[in-house]
Motif scaffolding. Sequence first.
Motif, PDB file in Angstrom:
ATOM      1  N   THR A 178       0.845  -1.214   0.000  1.00 42.14           N
ATOM      2  CA  THR A 178       0.000   0.000   0.000  1.00 42.14           C
ATOM      3  C   THR A 178       0.876   1.259   0.000  1.00 42.14           C
ATOM      4  O   THR A 178       0.478   2.296  -0.528  1.00 42.14           O
ATOM      5  CB  THR A 178      -0.942   0.028   1.215  1.00 42.14           C
ATOM      6  OG1 THR A 178      -0.165  -0.105   2.412  1.00 42.14           O
ATOM      7  CG2 THR A 178      -1.990  -1.066   1.146  1.00 42.14           C
ATOM      8  N   ASN A 179       2.080   1.165   0.605  1.00 39.39           N
ATOM      9  CA  ASN A 179       2.962   2.345   0.601  1.00 39.39           C
ATOM     10  C   ASN A 179       3.348   2.740  -0.828  1.00 39.39           C
ATOM     11  O   ASN A 179       3.420   3.928  -1.139  1.00 39.39           O
ATOM     12  CB  ASN A 179       4.228   2.074   1.423  1.00 39.39           C
ATOM     13  CG  ASN A 179       4.088   2.536   2.867  1.00 39.39           C
ATOM     14  OD1 ASN A 179       2.988   2.559   3.408  1.00 39.39           O
ATOM     15  ND2 ASN A 179       5.190   2.915   3.484  1.00 39.39           N
ATOM     16  N   ARG A 217      10.211  -1.916   8.363  1.00 40.67           N
ATOM     17  CA  ARG A 217      11.403  -1.107   8.616  1.00 40.67           C
ATOM     18  C   ARG A 217      12.655  -1.947   8.385  1.00 40.67           C
ATOM     19  O   ARG A 217      12.614  -3.170   8.436  1.00 40.67           O
ATOM     20  CB  ARG A 217      11.399  -0.593  10.069  1.00 40.67           C
ATOM     21  CG  ARG A 217      10.371   0.478  10.330  1.00 40.67           C
ATOM     22  CD  ARG A 217      10.611   1.162  11.671  1.00 40.67           C
ATOM     23  NE  ARG A 217      10.697   0.239  12.777  1.00 40.67           N
ATOM     24  CZ  ARG A 217      11.835  -0.020  13.433  1.00 40.67           C
ATOM     25  NH1 ARG A 217      12.965   0.547  13.132  1.00 40.67           N
ATOM     26  NH2 ARG A 217      11.816  -0.877  14.444  1.00 40.67           N
ATOM     27  N   ARG A 264      12.884  -5.061   6.031  1.00 40.71           N
ATOM     28  CA  ARG A 264      12.253  -6.349   6.318  1.00 40.71           C
ATOM     29  C   ARG A 264      10.950  -6.519   5.533  1.00 40.71           C
ATOM     30  O   ARG A 264      10.394  -5.573   4.999  1.00 40.71           O
ATOM     31  CB  ARG A 264      11.982  -6.473   7.819  1.00 40.71           C
ATOM     32  CG  ARG A 264      13.225  -6.792   8.628  1.00 40.71           C
ATOM     33  CD  ARG A 264      12.860  -7.054  10.068  1.00 40.71           C
ATOM     34  NE  ARG A 264      12.398  -5.842  10.700  1.00 40.71           N
ATOM     35  CZ  ARG A 264      13.101  -5.149  11.601  1.00 40.71           C
ATOM     36  NH1 ARG A 264      14.285  -5.561  11.975  1.00 40.71           N
ATOM     37  NH2 ARG A 264      12.604  -4.060  12.126  1.00 40.71           N
ATOM     38  N   TRP A 272       6.906  -7.473   5.516  1.00 43.10           N
ATOM     39  CA  TRP A 272       5.772  -7.394   6.442  1.00 43.10           C
ATOM     40  C   TRP A 272       4.627  -8.230   5.865  1.00 43.10           C
ATOM     41  O   TRP A 272       4.214  -8.024   4.729  1.00 43.10           O
ATOM     42  CB  TRP A 272       5.324  -5.934   6.627  1.00 43.10           C
ATOM     43  CG  TRP A 272       4.171  -5.812   7.571  1.00 43.10           C
ATOM     44  CD1 TRP A 272       2.842  -5.772   7.244  1.00 43.10           C
ATOM     45  CD2 TRP A 272       4.229  -5.736   8.996  1.00 43.10           C
ATOM     46  NE1 TRP A 272       2.076  -5.676   8.370  1.00 43.10           N
ATOM     47  CE2 TRP A 272       2.893  -5.652   9.461  1.00 43.10           C
ATOM     48  CE3 TRP A 272       5.268  -5.736   9.917  1.00 43.10           C
ATOM     49  CZ2 TRP A 272       2.582  -5.555  10.812  1.00 43.10           C
ATOM     50  CZ3 TRP A 272       4.957  -5.644  11.273  1.00 43.10           C
ATOM     51  CH2 TRP A 272       3.628  -5.548  11.710  1.00 43.10           C
ATOM     52  N   ALA A 309      -3.964  -3.276   6.478  1.00 43.24           N
ATOM     53  CA  ALA A 309      -2.815  -2.761   5.720  1.00 43.24           C
ATOM     54  C   ALA A 309      -3.289  -1.488   5.034  1.00 43.24           C
ATOM     55  O   ALA A 309      -4.164  -1.536   4.166  1.00 43.24           O
ATOM     56  CB  ALA A 309      -2.337  -3.779   4.698  1.00 43.24           C
ATOM     57  N   LEU A 310      -2.766  -0.374   5.493  1.00 45.84           N
ATOM     58  CA  LEU A 310      -3.193   0.890   4.899  1.00 45.84           C
ATOM     59  C   LEU A 310      -2.054   1.899   4.915  1.00 45.84           C
ATOM     60  O   LEU A 310      -1.131   1.797   5.730  1.00 45.84           O
ATOM     61  CB  LEU A 310      -4.420   1.460   5.620  1.00 45.84           C
ATOM     62  CG  LEU A 310      -4.289   1.896   7.071  1.00 45.84           C
ATOM     63  CD1 LEU A 310      -5.303   2.975   7.385  1.00 45.84           C
ATOM     64  CD2 LEU A 310      -4.517   0.720   8.001  1.00 45.84           C
ATOM     65  N   VAL A 318       4.739   0.423  11.878  1.00 42.63           N
ATOM     66  CA  VAL A 318       4.521   1.672  11.134  1.00 42.63           C
ATOM     67  C   VAL A 318       5.744   1.920  10.261  1.00 42.63           C
ATOM     68  O   VAL A 318       6.872   1.827  10.726  1.00 42.63           O
ATOM     69  CB  VAL A 318       4.334   2.851  12.127  1.00 42.63           C
ATOM     70  CG1 VAL A 318       4.260   4.180  11.388  1.00 42.63           C
ATOM     71  CG2 VAL A 318       3.091   2.641  12.987  1.00 42.63           C
TER      72      VAL A 318
END
Length: 251
Positions: free
Chosen positions: A25-26, A54, A57, A59, A68-69, A121
């Motif tokens: 999503t990022n 982060r 890694r 996720w 997941a947003l 996050v």
Amino acid sequence: MSLSHEILQGKLARCFRFYRSVDSTNDLAKDWLLAGAPDGAAIIADEQRRGRGRQGRVWHSPPGVALALSVVLRPDEEDVALVNMIGALGVYDLVRQAGCDEAGIKWPNDVQVNGKKVSGVLTENVWESDRLLGVVLGIGVNVRVDFAGTDLHASAISLEDVTQAPLDRAELIRQLLRRIDCWRGKSAKEIFLAWRRRLNMLGKLVTVNGVQGLAEDVTPSGALKIKTDKAGALLVHAGDVFDASNTWSIE
Ligand code: BTN
């Protein structure tokens, strides 16, 4: 309970895009940011195939069991460090509202329940040469991810492990975005102090990036201040912190 555009539409008074399955999503939020997404716009997915964490890694956001947003934010440049804190504070509030009492923030922005990670996050800043275009605030929450028999069993937890009752992911997303909006309305000082209060490693002996010391404090820019001995101290801007109070002591 399934997630769909229609269900979310009935809950969210904001600009958002929903996808059944995405890589990250990022990444979609970054593309949308560059294409002019308004401040606060959100990319929401039921599943991520290549979610990023982060420190490079992976996720995991399998279908049907996680949040997941990624939220597109356009803060002033001097407020960029607050975005991480706002993300962690929003999740912390969500987790408490869901009924998890033993919650804390593990520096910099992991939310833990009963000492295990329930959420991560990942913020990413988007620049055009030296001008900040915006920030993507990516949040993953384990709602009913089954970690039994996996490497993460000892360190990760899902919200439903604690609530022992089914949670509605669309409702969780609504609450999370509301809490994020609420924190964004507060001053930098209020945000920083609230984040600092919820950090669960301050005052403890820790190891971070191979260095051992006392997790003494944090700075308004989000760095962790480690006291290594009577004279020495260092500021850590990124890394993973581990409780080392059982393994060594400081003179
Ligand atoms: C961490 O390592 O703790 C951060 C994990 C961040 C995961 C979220 S899920 C939504 C967004 N999209 C990604 O690819 N990563 C973040």
